[in-house]
Design an enzyme around this catalytic site. Structure first.
Site, PDB file in Angstrom:
ATOM      1  N   ASP A   1      -6.678   0.676   8.396  1.00  0.00           N
ATOM      2  CA  ASP A   1      -5.305   1.371   8.578  1.00  0.00           C
ATOM      3  C   ASP A   1      -5.583   2.983   8.662  1.00  0.00           C
ATOM      4  O   ASP A   1      -6.753   3.297   8.714  1.00  0.00           O
ATOM      5  CB  ASP A   1      -4.318   1.032   7.417  1.00  0.00           C
TER       6      ASP A   1
ATOM      7  N   ARG B   1      -3.470  -5.353   7.736  1.00  0.00           N
ATOM      8  CA  ARG B   1      -4.381  -4.588   8.278  1.00  0.00           C
ATOM      9  C   ARG B   1      -5.661  -5.240   8.766  1.00  0.00           C
ATOM     10  O   ARG B   1      -6.060  -4.936  10.161  1.00  0.00           O
ATOM     11  CB  ARG B   1      -5.168  -3.780   6.931  1.00  0.00           C
TER      12      ARG B   1
ATOM     13  N   TYR C   1       6.816  -8.767   8.099  1.00  0.00           N
ATOM     14  CA  TYR C   1       6.541  -7.264   7.984  1.00  0.00           C
ATOM     15  C   TYR C   1       6.940  -6.974   9.570  1.00  0.00           C
ATOM     16  O   TYR C   1       6.823  -7.673  10.589  1.00  0.00           O
ATOM     17  CB  TYR C   1       4.977  -7.254   8.076  1.00  0.00           C
TER      18      TYR C   1
ATOM     19  N   ASP D   1       0.906  -1.053   0.034  1.00  0.00           N
ATOM     20  CA  ASP D   1      -0.162  -0.017  -0.118  1.00  0.00           C
ATOM     21  C   ASP D   1       0.779   1.296   0.006  1.00  0.00           C
ATOM     22  O   ASP D   1       2.126   1.108   0.544  1.00  0.00           O
ATOM     23  CB  ASP D   1      -0.949   0.138   1.037  1.00  0.00           C
TER      24      ASP D   1
END
Length: 251
Positions: A88, A182, A74, A46
């Site tokens: 988010d 998310r 991540y 994103d």
């Protein structure tokens, strides 16, 4: 006027994508800097996210399928107290913790995280590129339409608490393909009863590749010869390239 095609470069650029750019925008800037004729990336980040974006040039695009299926790692920051429609920090607030919410306790947080280890089910977010009747879900979401989405099974290989205070937590997540961080942040907030959303995300690993050898766009553009940043085909881990590319093709 003939379209300029660029050089027939082969190799993989480990790009450290900056915040604020889409993955395709970052790819196109890298492609222009390298003057490459053919390029593709393996797995979208994103715009608000940063970190490892694999940019495959020329014949290296043949590893794209394997990298889309690869495990990823991540570092994510969860902000507690508010849930957003996108999951988010870019979304609109749709739920909030009670007025007397005083923050998250570490023991409760660690207990919540333990519930998401291993094989779990996630409901994909409406703000995603998954398609329904030929249209990505995010187009429906932007029109204010919410569709029922069947849960999908994903695997969380590792979920580690890196830092914490009462209002937010930084975690490291090693997961299978198709995992939405998310959604993970949102689900953790719901288990804690205070809601939550993803406020930062950085991808550190894709399959056998990591940020250790990654280069930023600014650094790439400042290089006298940006092509030196490419991993050549013979430098790629064994088994990624199809057998149709034999040893002489890699040199």
């Amino acid at each position: 006027m003939a379209k300029r095609r660029g050089q027939p470069l082969d190799g993989v650029l480990l790009l450290d994508k900056p915040v604020g750019l889409s993955s395709n925008h970052a790819l196109q800037r890298a492609k222009r800097t390298l003057d490459a004729a053919k390029a593709g990336h393996t797995g979208t980040l994103d715009p608000f996210a940063t970190g490892l974006l694999l940019c495959c040039m020329g014949r290296a695009t043949k590893i794209s399928g394997a990298m889309l299926d690869a495990d990823k790692t991540y570092r994510a920051t969860i902000r507690f107290g508010e849930e957003t429609d996108s999951g988010d920090l870019t979304g609109n607030i749709v739920a909030q913790a009670p007025a007397d919410f005083a923050g998250v306790q570490e023991a409760a947080l660690r207990d919540a995280l333990s519930q998401f280890m291993g094989s779990i089910e996630q409901i994909p977010p409406m703000y995603s590129a998954l398609k329904r009747d030929g249209k990505p879900l995010y187009e429906y979401a932007r029109a204010g339409i919410e569709l029922e989405r069947p849960p999908r099974q994903v695997t969380i290989h590792r979920l580690e608490l890196l830092s914490w205070d009462s209002g937010q937590a930084e975690i490291e997540v090693a997961c299978s393909k198709g995992t939405y961080i998310r959604t993970l942040a949102q689900d953790i907030g719901r288990v804690l009863g205070c809601y939550g959303h993803l406020s930062a995300l950085r991808r550190t690993e894709v399959g056998p590749f990591s940020l250790d050898r990654a280069v930023t766009l600014d650094a790439l553009q400042a290089m006298p010869d940006p092509k030196t940043a490419l991993l050549a085909l013979h430098e790629l881990p064994a088994g990624l390239l199809p057998a149709t590319l034999n040893q002489k093709d890699l040199l």
